[in-house]
Write an enzyme that holds these catalytic residues in place. Structure first.
Site, PDB file in Angstrom:
ATOM      1  N   ASP A 147     -21.926  55.937 -47.775  1.00  0.00           N
ATOM      2  CA  ASP A 147     -22.210  55.035 -46.656  1.00  0.00           C
ATOM      3  C   ASP A 147     -21.421  53.747 -46.869  1.00  0.00           C
ATOM      4  OD1 ASP A 147     -23.403  54.266 -44.297  1.00  0.00           O
ATOM      5  OD2 ASP A 147     -25.282  53.621 -45.211  1.00  0.00           O
ATOM      6  N   PHE A 163     -33.421  56.940 -40.374  1.00  0.00           N
ATOM      7  CA  PHE A 163     -33.305  55.756 -41.222  1.00  0.00           C
ATOM      8  C   PHE A 163     -34.554  55.579 -42.072  1.00  0.00           C
ATOM      9  CE2 PHE A 163     -29.814  52.742 -39.579  1.00  0.00           C
ATOM     10  CZ  PHE A 163     -28.944  53.802 -39.391  1.00  0.00           C
ATOM     11  N   LYS A 167     -20.410  58.703 -33.759  1.00  0.00           N
ATOM     12  CA  LYS A 167     -21.729  58.162 -34.100  1.00  0.00           C
ATOM     13  C   LYS A 167     -22.272  57.371 -32.908  1.00  0.00           C
ATOM     14  CE  LYS A 167     -23.745  56.033 -38.231  1.00  0.00           C
ATOM     15  NZ  LYS A 167     -23.405  55.210 -39.405  1.00  0.00           N
ATOM     16  N   THR A 219     -27.486  58.213 -34.649  1.00  0.00           N
ATOM     17  CA  THR A 219     -27.928  57.244 -35.648  1.00  0.00           C
ATOM     18  C   THR A 219     -29.086  56.398 -35.113  1.00  0.00           C
ATOM     19  OG1 THR A 219     -27.130  55.536 -37.177  1.00  0.00           O
ATOM     20  CG2 THR A 219     -26.257  55.474 -34.934  1.00  0.00           C
TER      21      THR A 219
END
Length: 311
Positions: free
Chosen positions: A18, A171, A125, A149
């Site tokens: 990431d 997340f 994304k 996302t």
């Protein structure tokens, strides 16, 4: 000699970096890499990139053109270092505009092609809004792969699976942040972590119903969250936590396991059902909005930087 935890994790989960830091990617040899506006901003501020970014900015038609050119420039560099996917984000400003998201995704894919990077290496994304998920459904039908996302809620995960998206990024850490703010004295370690619980629920649901969408846990606050999700399809991890895993030895237990589909998939949600589920989940509503704002804040900083370089 005992293997480090990062090596053990790679044996059961696809590890994704990431970051936009090329040195970190070289060091940890991940399969894939993800970027976002915040990470692109960090990469763009590196001194060694300044001359190249200035050239890109000056040759661009406008700031939007410059933004995409920079994202693809950095993404193309990353693609030469990883064998798998590179995720590149559509502007957060377009999170509630399906048609504009589609146009921007097509533009990014065309730019990558000009750099010699094929569409099958790229994940577009997109924020997991209703509009974003609708755009992703169209892109997937066109053969353009997507990464949804800012995912905090089971309804978002179900809508993504219904739409056939390639990958979702639930997340973990930001879910934990919200719950810690609500109840600072609670024990959220290990399996008590609400972000970990969210990913496990989604993973089990997908595997139990035969969905092909990849589950990639994201936004980790500590290695404990990563250990609790060992065995997940993919985990995207910051360089600092990759370093911690590489330095730690011991035995890493596989916590998530795939299984054959057990039951038929539920009927797809419609828009009112999706929006009602989000409305009922204060955490997901607040963190999705906050995430879009934060990405947009860093995008504006990048726009300012590129605007100065264009002069």
């Amino acid at each position: 000699m005992a293997e480090d935890l990062l090596t053990q994790l790679k044996a059961m989960t696809t590890v994704v970096a990431d970051t936009g830091d090329l040195d970190a990617i070289r060091r940890f040899s991940p399969t894939d890499a993800t970027t976002n506006p915040s990470l692109i901003l960090q990469a763009a501020q590196q001194d060694e990139r300044r001359a190249r970014l200035a050239a890109i900015a000056k040759s661009a038609n406008d700031i939007d053109d410059a933004l995409d050119a920079v994202a693809v420039e950095i993404g193309s560099e990353i693609s030469s270092l990883v064998p798998g996917y590179v995720s590149t984000e559509v502007s957060a400003r377009l999170s509630f505009n399906s048609e504009a998201t589609l146009a921007r995704a097509h533009s990014l894919i065309e730019r990558y092609a000009q750099h010699g990077v094929s569409a099958d290496r790229i994940l577009i994304k997109i924020a997991s809004t209703w509009e974003g998920i609708r755009a992703a459904k169209v892109l997937e039908r066109e053969g353009i792969r997507t990464n949804l996302t800012l995912l905090f809620n089971f309804a978002q995960a179900q809508a993504c699976a219904d739409s056939g998206v390639t990958l979702i990024s639930p997340f973990v850490g930001r879910i934990l942040d919200w719950h810690k703010a609500q109840d600072p004295s609670a024990d959220f370690s290990g399996d008590n972590d609400p972000g970990v619980q969210s990913v496990k629920r989604i993973y089990d649901h997908y595997k139990g119903h035969g969905y092909s969408t990849i589950v990639m846990g994201a936004s980790f606050r500590n290695t404990g969250e990563i250990k609790a999700l060992a065995g997940c399809d993919r985990l995207t991890i910051s360089p600092s936590l990759l370093e911690e895993l590489a330095q730690e030895t011991g035995s890493l237990e596989r916590r998530l396991r795939s299984c054959d589909a057990e039951t038929r998939a539920p009927e797809p949600q419609d828009e009112p059902e999706f929006r009602w589920s989000m409305n009922e989940d204060a955490m997901a509503t607040e963190k999705l909005a906050e995430g879009i704002r934060k990405f947009m804040a860093d995008q504006r900083k990048l726009e300012t930087l590129l605007g100065e370089l264009r002069k």
